[in-house]
Design a protein around this motif. Sequence first.
Motif, PDB file in Angstrom:
ATOM      1  N   UNK A 201       0.834  -1.217   0.000  1.00 18.95           N
ATOM      2  CA  UNK A 201       0.000   0.000   0.000  1.00 18.95           C
ATOM      3  C   UNK A 201       0.861   1.256   0.000  1.00 18.95           C
ATOM      4  N   UNK A 278      -5.196 -12.693  -0.453  1.00 16.64           N
ATOM      5  CA  UNK A 278      -6.562 -13.013  -0.864  1.00 16.64           C
ATOM      6  C   UNK A 278      -7.208 -14.028   0.067  1.00 16.64           C
ATOM      7  N   UNK A 290     -10.476  -3.524   5.194  1.00 17.66           N
ATOM      8  CA  UNK A 290     -10.405  -2.781   3.933  1.00 17.66           C
ATOM      9  C   UNK A 290      -8.978  -2.549   3.437  1.00 17.66           C
ATOM     10  N   UNK A 291      -8.022  -2.411   4.337  1.00 27.74           N
ATOM     11  CA  UNK A 291      -6.656  -2.120   3.898  1.00 27.74           C
ATOM     12  C   UNK A 291      -5.997  -3.360   3.298  1.00 27.74           C
ATOM     13  N   UNK A 294      -7.442  -3.844  -0.007  1.00 29.96           N
ATOM     14  CA  UNK A 294      -6.918  -2.875  -0.982  1.00 29.96           C
ATOM     15  C   UNK A 294      -5.557  -3.336  -1.508  1.00 29.96           C
ATOM     16  N   UNK A 297      -6.141  -6.054  -3.950  1.00 29.73           N
ATOM     17  CA  UNK A 297      -6.613  -5.517  -5.235  1.00 29.73           C
ATOM     18  C   UNK A 297      -5.418  -5.045  -6.075  1.00 29.73           C
ATOM     19  N   UNK A 298      -4.514  -4.311  -5.446  1.00 30.21           N
ATOM     20  CA  UNK A 298      -3.348  -3.825  -6.190  1.00 30.21           C
ATOM     21  C   UNK A 298      -2.540  -4.979  -6.786  1.00 30.21           C
ATOM     22  N   UNK A 300      -3.622  -7.982  -7.545  1.00 28.22           N
ATOM     23  CA  UNK A 300      -4.379  -8.628  -8.624  1.00 28.22           C
ATOM     24  C   UNK A 300      -4.349  -7.774  -9.900  1.00 28.22           C
ATOM     25  N   UNK A 301      -4.406  -6.454  -9.758  1.00 28.23           N
ATOM     26  CA  UNK A 301      -4.270  -5.570 -10.926  1.00 28.23           C
ATOM     27  C   UNK A 301      -2.882  -5.780 -11.556  1.00 28.23           C
TER      28      UNK A 301
END
Lengths: 308, 308
Positions: A201, A278, A290-291, A294, A297-298, A300-301
Amino acid sequence: MRILMVGAGATGGFFGGKLAEAGRDVTFLLRERRAEQIRERGLEITTPNGDLTIQPKVATAEQLRESRERFDLIVLTTKAYQLQAAMEDLAPAVGQATMLLPILNGMRQFSMLDERFGAEHVLGGCARIYAEMDELGRIHQSAGPSQINYGEHSGERSERILSVDRALRDAGFQTVLEPDILATLWQKWWFLASLSATCVLGRGVVGDIAAVVPYGPSLARAVIEECAAITQANGYPIAESALLHHIDTMTQPGSTLSSSMYRDLIKGAPVEADHILGDLVDRAKGVSAPLVAAAYVQLKVYEAAQAN
Amino acid sequence: MRILMVGAGATGGFFGGKLAEAGRDVTFLLRERRAEQIRERGLEITTPNGDLTIQPKVATAEQLRESRERFDLIVLTTKAYQLQAAMEDLAPAVGQATMLLPILNGMRQFSMLDERFGAEHVLGGCARIYAEMDELGRIHQSAGPSQINYGEHSGERSERILSVDRALRDAGFQTVLEPDILATLWQKWWFLASLSATCVLGRGVVGDIAAVVPYGPSLARAVIEECAAITQANGYPIAESALLHHIDTMTQPGSTLSSSMYRDLIKGAPVEADHILGDLVDRAKGVSAPLVAAAYVQLKVYEAAQAN
């Protein structure tokens, strides 16, 4: 006890090499390229206490399939994203009494192995070691612990886990037969996941993030608390002292600490996104995270971009 | 009305160029390099409705200091991180009745300008335009709105804001004299901040993040809710329809939408970290905003690395 080490990367190569040197019956299951390298150069290991080169037994997946040899203990030290392929490679070596000892972080290896081979074959394990492999395939251990922990998921001191204990101990590294290996794995997991998510993050090492006062230290603390809360919700209590110590470590100004997943991300290498982050948020059991989500998500992107 | 445009980047160059073309008394305050470029080539603007090249009045900071000219209206369209330097450059042009119209996102420009020149000089404004400057200094407007909104902070329809309205209107772009310019700025801010923070945390465009189901859409929603809650806590209500529309936009599969701050980050360019995200979390008034704070931490780590 006939031992199959799956892979000879930094972790598997080190522990398998030490076992072979101590006279245990070890075979390495390797891809053709790594098998060739070890046949030619041997398995070279440097440690702070001296170096060794051994000529271990080596098999490729094809040879294993043809030989129909079964092993008593199969030790898996692959990266999480290589596990699926490794399971196919090692399948011919699994007999009725074969024990599988995965040495991976997280928990997802268990559902994968249980489903493929049956839970009765699967032990629990983890390792602590600082080692790297160079481009010539040589393994370099730096200072610090070299330790394997293992146990039955039930915690039972079964005959077979005692036989594993006898096979692994006194081979030049620490061994711990755990009364609750799953608890040990969870303790390692929340620690590692929170370090990884914080570095991902903040896109920096611990000290970079700690320098952004007050939001950097708050970020580290909040990520740690999310991971710890998920762990507790799964039935694994965390000692206040362990929590405080980890928060202290993760908010140290000037610290160069980071996770291997973050370093892999920065290098453009594959990451264990699903396995380490995950799977943790999937097990949140109502805990808000949530952190960590997040950070996942980064990653996986990033994985989707790598795949293109 | 004598107008000083501070900078001739994509936004300032477009609006200042249109004003000059419409016959208003416009001077551009520029760095030597940009002044030289415009003296040589003129200010070139392409738009979907036709192109123009004008030869505007140009002054450097040194010329402004020497001429002691005062302006009636000074329009600031710099990036936030250039504002401090720009304030020093324009200071000699500020007389007793000079109005300062900052066209920036966020709110931090007001405390900076108020402190340096006195709040009585400072109006509020924002712009909507899609324009870019190329490496030759030409400004290219793409399709979409070209609009400036402005007003007194008090909302009052003062004589001076009406004179600004007369000076800016009917010059080839939309103008809106706002009854509550601060509310307009807050509405723009939470929208922009949530887009930026989501793209920074996920390190992708909206569609990349939306593809990580379910955690990507949840991330966008949670960031939007943090920004909206801060806005509401500061006394600016957000309509349910606006909130839902923004959530819908920010969770669209396949969307290539991203923020200019995210694009700057990826390019290695300077970012408006303090201005757009830091200032927002600093104004959280007890609202919990861990995700926006995390994005801010990443941008500060990035800025620190850029500075080295």
